[in-house]
Design an enzyme around this catalytic site. Structure first.
Site, short mmCIF file in Angstrom:
data_model
loop_
_atom_site.label_atom_id
_atom_site.label_comp_id
_atom_site.label_asym_id
_atom_site.label_seq_id
_atom_site.Cartn_x
_atom_site.Cartn_y
_atom_site.Cartn_z
N LYS A 115 0.85 -1.19 0.00
CA LYS A 115 0.00 0.00 0.00
C LYS A 115 0.88 1.24 0.00
O LYS A 115 1.79 1.37 0.84
CB LYS A 115 -0.89 -0.05 1.26
CG LYS A 115 -2.22 0.63 1.12
CD LYS A 115 -3.09 0.30 2.32
CE LYS A 115 -4.37 1.08 2.34
NZ LYS A 115 -5.07 0.92 3.62
O1 G3P Z 1 -7.67 1.80 5.44
C1 G3P Z 1 -8.06 3.00 4.90
C2 G3P Z 1 -9.44 3.48 5.29
O2 G3P Z 1 -10.39 2.49 5.14
C3 G3P Z 1 -9.49 4.27 6.55
O3 G3P Z 1 -10.81 4.49 7.02
O4 G3P Z 1 -12.40 5.18 8.78
O5 G3P Z 1 -9.96 5.71 9.05
O6 G3P Z 1 -11.35 6.91 7.38
P1 G3P Z 1 -11.14 5.64 8.11
#
Ligand code: G3P
Length: 218
Positions: free
Chosen positions: A83
């Protein structure tokens, strides 16, 4: 649509894998911090539980270091997707790592133009963040729709849209309608997808009526 789970919690992943609904896993440095364990150890365990792609994120910001970290992470297991953040260095590293034959997930995507760049860099997955756009009062789902339109305009763009930063079951439904190839879900959202009060109510009624028949199927 494929479902990935967005967590580095190994026991949670084990439990969800039993559902037969899990096609992969995504992690990020914040999720590794939450897990409170060495990254390489956690990623190796996850990659054994799930056959599909397991995203492991680099933390370097300079291209050559990103490539070195990416190669190290990819060596953990054959199903690792490296990633990388959506920066120029990340895009150059993406080109190099996909050239090595590794899967790459380009993350922190907040515009369709960024997604176009990631696809041109050969990304396996692009991760548009729905929830974080919604948090700012913007329309996260519109981003998924726009990326779908752009990718569908060009046969040479093969990158899969991985809807990320999902907060609700409605996000999952709408992302599927918008044509996202994958959604990465927090475990709680994945579990909630099956729920509907009318399902519970209907089942209760069926079982009560069945009881009255005095019959048994087995
Ligand atoms: O892994 C990336 C993403 O899904 C992060 O989500 O909830 O931290 O905005 P969030």
């Amino acid at each position: 649509m494929q479902f990935f789970v967005d967590t580095a919690d190994v026991s949670e992943i084990e439990a969800l894998a039993e559902s037969g609904m899990l096609d992969g896993v995504t992690t990020n440095p914040s999720l590794i911090m939450k897990a409170g364990r060495p990254m390489a150890e956690v990623i190796a365990e996850i990659a054994k539980i799930v056959d599909g792609p397991v995203s492991a994120e680099v933390t370097a910001t300079e291209k050559d270091q990103m490539i070195a970290e990416g190669r190290k992470l990819a060596a953990i297991a054959p199903n690792i997707a490296v990633k990388l953040p959506l920066t120029w260095d990340g895009l150059k590293a993406c080109r190099a790592l996909t050239g090595d034959g590794f899967m790459v997930n380009v993350t922190l995507c907040f515009s369709a133009a960024q997604a176009l760049l990631a696809a041109k860099a050969g990304a396996t997955f692009i991760s548009p963040f729905i929830g974080r756009l919604d948090d700012m009062g913007l329309d996260g789902m519109k981003l998924i729709e726009d990326i779908r339109t752009i990718y569908d305009n060009y046969d040479d763009l093969q990158t899969e849209i991985l809807a990320a930063s999902i907060r609700t079951t409605n996000h999952v439904q709408l992302a599927a309608m918008a044509g996202a190839d994958v959604a990465t879900l927090p475990p709680a959202v994945l579990k909630k997808l099956v729920e509907h009060p009318l399902t519970d109510k209907g089942l209760e009624q069926f079982l009560a009526d069945w009881e009255k028949t005095g019959q048994s199927i087995l």
